[in-house]
Design a protein around this motif. Structure first.
Motif, short mmCIF file in Angstrom:
data_model
loop_
_atom_site.label_atom_id
_atom_site.label_comp_id
_atom_site.label_asym_id
_atom_site.label_seq_id
_atom_site.Cartn_x
_atom_site.Cartn_y
_atom_site.Cartn_z
N ILE A 81 40.63 35.82 21.00
CA ILE A 81 40.95 34.69 20.60
C ILE A 81 41.97 35.28 18.94
N CYS A 82 41.60 36.32 18.33
CA CYS A 82 42.17 37.05 17.16
C CYS A 82 43.34 37.72 18.33
N CYS A 83 42.90 38.48 19.55
CA CYS A 83 44.92 38.06 19.86
C CYS A 83 45.48 37.35 20.24
N LEU A 84 45.39 36.47 20.62
CA LEU A 84 46.10 34.91 20.75
C LEU A 84 46.61 34.64 19.25
N LEU A 85 45.92 34.92 18.04
CA LEU A 85 46.05 34.34 16.93
C LEU A 85 47.60 35.40 16.77
N VAL A 120 43.27 37.45 9.14
CA VAL A 120 41.73 36.47 9.73
C VAL A 120 40.36 37.06 9.12
N SER A 121 39.83 36.38 8.48
CA SER A 121 38.80 36.38 7.64
C SER A 121 37.50 35.42 8.98
N LEU A 122 36.49 36.53 9.01
CA LEU A 122 36.01 36.46 9.70
C LEU A 122 34.01 36.90 8.60
N THR A 142 46.15 45.26 17.30
CA THR A 142 46.49 44.25 16.48
C THR A 142 47.48 44.92 15.52
N ARG A 143 48.05 43.53 14.88
CA ARG A 143 48.74 43.46 13.45
C ARG A 143 48.15 42.80 12.24
N LEU A 144 47.50 42.43 12.66
CA LEU A 144 46.36 41.65 12.12
C LEU A 144 45.42 41.91 10.93
N THR A 145 45.66 41.61 9.39
CA THR A 145 44.77 41.93 8.56
C THR A 145 43.56 41.11 8.09
N LEU A 177 51.31 30.31 10.94
CA LEU A 177 49.66 30.38 10.01
C LEU A 177 49.89 31.63 9.03
N SER A 178 49.65 31.52 8.14
CA SER A 178 48.65 32.86 7.24
C SER A 178 47.42 33.87 7.01
N VAL A 179 46.60 32.36 6.72
CA VAL A 179 45.29 33.50 6.55
C VAL A 179 44.53 31.93 8.11
#
Length: 233
Positions: free
Chosen positions: A41-45, A54-56, A77-80, A22-24
């Protein structure tokens, strides 16, 4: 599992089952920060995707918890991240529209905390303030627009209350439920109102998001004028 949220185990099963990266991802369906396992959940993603945004979306009624959760995700995490806080009017109007006394104060505190957090973490990509326009808050929109300008670093965007009875064209009736909004809280997006919003968007420093929002407003206006589906989904 109708009427129930997915458990963490079920979320993991869904995430692990995806064959494509996934990208977004937008986590919604209610208020995401009410989940005690939102970080998990976000860590799993994050673990199962190489480069993910990830948009919240949030009503912002838990400022401390939201800030703490976002900080943890940005550190671990590495998430944006993209965060959208809803703001439909000034204090009493917003609380009335949302049916939650004191929500305006909590939402604005969340915005302030997010602005400070965004300055610390480049991967906190976008902070947006979303105004959903209905009959109750149309008149107060100019005052809200001026108020939101004080929050430098937040992008103000807009959407209209919609219904299947007036905003869906060319769709088979079998897809509709028996619930229709026909005469309550359903604005007709006037040219004057759309022109006001577009004017404000064009003053934004965030040209990419501003141009995108203006394009959406043009499509809304054309759809309303022609009374037909303007683009295919």
């Amino acid at each position: 599992n109708a009427g129930k949220e997915l458990s963490l185990a079920e979320c993991k099963k869904v995430i692990m089952s995806l064959s494509n990266r996934l990208s977004v991802v937008t986590i919604t369906g209610g208020e995401p920060f009410t989940r005690a396992d939102i970080i998990d959940i976000c860590c799993l993603l994050d673990q199962n995707n190489k480069k993910l945004t990830v948009s919240l979306p949030t009503a912002g009624f838990m400022p401390e918890r939201i800030e703490e959760s976002l900080r943890t995700l940005l550190q671990k995490t590495r998430l944006t991240l993209r965060v959208t806080v809803s703001l439909d009017g000034l204090a009493s109007l917003h609380d009335s529209v949302r049916g939650y006394p004191g929500l305006f104060e909590r939402a604005t505190e969340t915005i302030i905390r997010c602005i400070k957090l965004r300055r610390q973490f480049p991967r906190f990509q976008t902070l947006s303030i979303l105004t959903t326009i209905g009959l109750e808050n149309t008149k107060g929109l100019p005052d809200l627009i001026q108020y939101v300008k004080k929050y430098r670093g937040a992008f103000h965007k807009f959407q209209f209350v919609r219904s299947t009875a007036t905003d869906v064209f060319g769709c088979d009736a079998s897809f509709f439920s028996d619930f229709y909004i026909t005469d309550c809280d359903k604005p007709i997006p006037s040219k004057q109102l759309i022109d006001l919003i577009k004017h404000e968007l064009k003053q934004s420093d965030d040209r990419i998001n501003a141009d995108k929002e203006c394009a959406v407003l043009d499509m809304i206006q054309k759809t309303q004028e022609e009374r037909r589906k303007y683009v295919s989904c």
